[in-house]
Design an enzyme around this catalytic site. Structure first.
Site, PDB file in Angstrom:
ATOM      1  N   ASP A   1       0.793  -1.245   0.000  1.00 55.91           N
ATOM      2  CA  ASP A   1       0.000   0.000   0.000  1.00 55.91           C
ATOM      3  C   ASP A   1       0.820   1.288   0.000  1.00 55.91           C
ATOM      4  O   ASP A   1       0.448   2.267   0.674  1.00 55.91           O
ATOM      5  CB  ASP A   1      -0.957   0.007   1.203  1.00 55.91           C
ATOM      6  CG  ASP A   1      -1.964  -1.128   1.190  1.00 55.91           C
ATOM      7  OD1 ASP A   1      -1.957  -1.921   0.229  1.00 55.91           O
ATOM      8  OD2 ASP A   1      -2.745  -1.240   2.149  1.00 55.91           O
TER       9      ASP A   1
ATOM     10  N   VAL B   1       3.218   0.356   4.194  1.00 55.77           N
ATOM     11  CA  VAL B   1       2.524   1.125   5.244  1.00 55.77           C
ATOM     12  C   VAL B   1       1.099   0.615   5.428  1.00 55.77           C
ATOM     13  O   VAL B   1       0.505   0.069   4.514  1.00 55.77           O
ATOM     14  CB  VAL B   1       2.499   2.615   4.860  1.00 55.77           C
ATOM     15  CG1 VAL B   1       3.888   3.187   4.847  1.00 55.77           C
ATOM     16  CG2 VAL B   1       1.784   2.887   3.543  1.00 55.77           C
TER      17      VAL B   1
ATOM     18  N   GLN C   1       8.123 -13.360  21.761  1.00 53.89           N
ATOM     19  CA  GLN C   1       7.713 -14.743  22.034  1.00 53.89           C
ATOM     20  C   GLN C   1       8.399 -15.720  21.075  1.00 53.89           C
ATOM     21  O   GLN C   1       7.785 -16.650  20.550  1.00 53.89           O
ATOM     22  CB  GLN C   1       6.187 -14.888  21.932  1.00 53.89           C
ATOM     23  CG  GLN C   1       5.412 -13.923  22.841  1.00 53.89           C
ATOM     24  CD  GLN C   1       3.926 -14.145  22.764  1.00 53.89           C
ATOM     25  OE1 GLN C   1       3.438 -15.185  23.174  1.00 53.89           O
ATOM     26  NE2 GLN C   1       3.219 -13.167  22.226  1.00 53.89           N
TER      27      GLN C   1
ATOM     28  N   LYS D   1      -6.671  -4.820  -3.016  1.00 55.10           N
ATOM     29  CA  LYS D   1      -7.235  -5.432  -1.809  1.00 55.10           C
ATOM     30  C   LYS D   1      -8.262  -4.498  -1.180  1.00 55.10           C
ATOM     31  O   LYS D   1      -7.994  -3.307  -1.011  1.00 55.10           O
ATOM     32  CB  LYS D   1      -6.101  -5.754  -0.823  1.00 55.10           C
ATOM     33  CG  LYS D   1      -5.351  -4.554  -0.307  1.00 55.10           C
ATOM     34  CD  LYS D   1      -3.994  -4.952   0.280  1.00 55.10           C
ATOM     35  CE  LYS D   1      -3.806  -4.687   1.754  1.00 55.10           C
ATOM     36  NZ  LYS D   1      -4.166  -3.384   2.267  1.00 55.10           N
TER      37      LYS D   1
ATOM     38  N   LYS E   1      -7.573  -4.706   5.035  1.00 49.76           N
ATOM     39  CA  LYS E   1      -6.264  -4.337   5.565  1.00 49.76           C
ATOM     40  C   LYS E   1      -5.253  -5.443   5.254  1.00 49.76           C
ATOM     41  O   LYS E   1      -4.154  -5.165   4.796  1.00 49.76           O
ATOM     42  CB  LYS E   1      -6.350  -4.071   7.072  1.00 49.76           C
ATOM     43  CG  LYS E   1      -7.356  -2.980   7.457  1.00 49.76           C
ATOM     44  CD  LYS E   1      -7.122  -1.674   6.739  1.00 49.76           C
ATOM     45  CE  LYS E   1      -8.054  -0.573   7.235  1.00 49.76           C
ATOM     46  NZ  LYS E   1      -8.068   0.599   6.325  1.00 49.76           N
TER      47      LYS E   1
ATOM     48  N   CYS F   1      -1.948  -2.319   7.873  1.00 44.99           N
ATOM     49  CA  CYS F   1      -1.936  -3.254   6.748  1.00 44.99           C
ATOM     50  C   CYS F   1      -0.714  -4.160   6.711  1.00 44.99           C
ATOM     51  O   CYS F   1      -0.810  -5.315   6.271  1.00 44.99           O
ATOM     52  CB  CYS F   1      -2.107  -2.489   5.443  1.00 44.99           C
ATOM     53  SG  CYS F   1      -3.775  -1.791   5.312  1.00 44.99           S
TER      54      CYS F   1
ATOM     55  N   GLU G   1      -4.603  -0.763  -1.376  1.00 46.78           N
ATOM     56  CA  GLU G   1      -5.900  -0.818  -0.694  1.00 46.78           C
ATOM     57  C   GLU G   1      -6.865   0.113  -1.431  1.00 46.78           C
ATOM     58  O   GLU G   1      -6.512   1.245  -1.767  1.00 46.78           O
ATOM     59  CB  GLU G   1      -5.761  -0.363   0.772  1.00 46.78           C
ATOM     60  CG  GLU G   1      -7.097  -0.419   1.526  1.00 46.78           C
ATOM     61  CD  GLU G   1      -6.984  -0.001   2.994  1.00 46.78           C
ATOM     62  OE1 GLU G   1      -5.866   0.148   3.503  1.00 46.78           O
ATOM     63  OE2 GLU G   1      -8.046   0.169   3.620  1.00 46.78           O
TER      64      GLU G   1
HETATM   65  N1  TIU Z   1      -2.599   0.437   4.337  1.00 50.97           N
HETATM   66  C1  TIU Z   1      -3.031   0.712   5.564  1.00 50.97           C
HETATM   67  O1  TIU Z   1      -2.311   0.558   6.546  1.00 50.97           O
HETATM   68  N2  TIU Z   1      -4.323   1.202   5.671  1.00 50.97           N
HETATM   69  C2  TIU Z   1      -4.732   2.036   6.681  1.00 50.97           C
HETATM   70  O2  TIU Z   1      -5.887   2.429   6.724  1.00 50.97           O
HETATM   71  N3  TIU Z   1      -3.793   2.425   7.584  1.00 50.97           N
HETATM   72  C3  TIU Z   1      -3.932   3.367   8.570  1.00 50.97           C
HETATM   73  O3  TIU Z   1      -2.995   3.486   9.384  1.00 50.97           O
HETATM   74  N4  TIU Z   1      -5.033   4.096   8.621  1.00 50.97           N
END
Ligand code: TIU
Length: 223
Positions: free
Chosen positions: A24, A158, A203, A130, A133, A163, A72
């Site tokens: 993303d 990110v 862990q 996608k 998330k 995600c 996304e």
């Molecule tokens: N790609 C992703 O992480 N989507 C989100 O909505 N992330 C946020 O941190 N909002």
């Protein structure tokens, strides 16, 4: 190629079975006027991940290993957007599907939905759209990985705790070994970034491995 230094132990890198999965890195999350900004975030915080991803992508491509990118977003008719996801935003915020300076927020085909130009996919690289998330939910990702013979993922992009971590969790349950280079991922919340990485490696590596892109680059450079 050598194992990659990582927490909680070296990652058993197998270049014959490892793909780079870039999550993303879209204008909607990294540039002003998109979804991330509409949620009230300082999008400049994510830009630190761009250069490490650019370097890693270049080395990964040079090594001839598979690259997959995700985006996304939702269909223009929003038929794949659950009401719960639409509603979960700050009061008064521009919402998914609303018009913004980069087109409709988080809608496929709009300027904001595109991957950032610094990390544009090359012809032949897979781009997975996608709606959720996690990158496995309602996508062809698993089928693509199986067709490529992939069993390991280096997961970047990110945001770390949304995600990226959702995808690592989904991948973990499907039997993939996941390595996250910490500098190749970022969050609007630095404390969440740090905590999400800790959760992965804690862990005994309950969800996977955490390393730094310098170690991945060194492994790629070793014959
Ligand atoms: N790609 C992703 O992480 N989507 C989100 O909505 N992330 C946020 O941190 N909002």
């Amino acid at each position: 190629m050598p194992a990659i230094p990582a927490d909680p132990r070296p990652f058993p890198f197998d270049p014959a079975a490892c793909a780079l999965l870039v999550i993303d890195m879209q204008r909607d999350f990294l540039e002003p006027g998109g979804f991330g900004a509409a949620l009230g975030n300082d999008v400049s915080l994510l830009r630190a991940a761009i250069e490490p991803n650019r370097r890693l992508l270049a080395a990964w491509r040079a090594a001839g290993l598979p690259v997959l990118h995700t985006r996304e977003g939702h269909r223009p008719d929003l038929s794949d957007l659950p009401a719960a996801k639409l509603q979960r935003a700050p009061a008064g915020a521009t919402r998914i599907g609303d018009p913004g300076p980069m087109g409709r927020i988080l809608v496929q085909g709009e300027p904001g939905h595109a991957l950032i130009p610094e990390l544009s996919p090359l012809p032949g690289e897979t781009v997975i759209d996608k709606p959720g998330k996690g990158a496995f939910y309602a996508t062809e990702l698993q089928a693509r990985l199986e067709a490529l013979g992939v069993r390991q993922l280096v997961v970047t992009g990110v945001t770390t705790e949304i995600c990226v971590q959702s995808t690592v969790r989904e991948a973990n349950d499907r039997g993939y070994d996941c390595l996250v280079p910490s500098d190749c991922t970022a969050s609007y919340f630095p404390e969440f970034h740090a905590a999400a990485l800790k959760m992965i490696a804690a862990q005994g590596g309950i969800l996977g491995w955490v390393s730094h892109s310098d170690h991945v680059l060194a492994a790629l450079a070793t014959p």
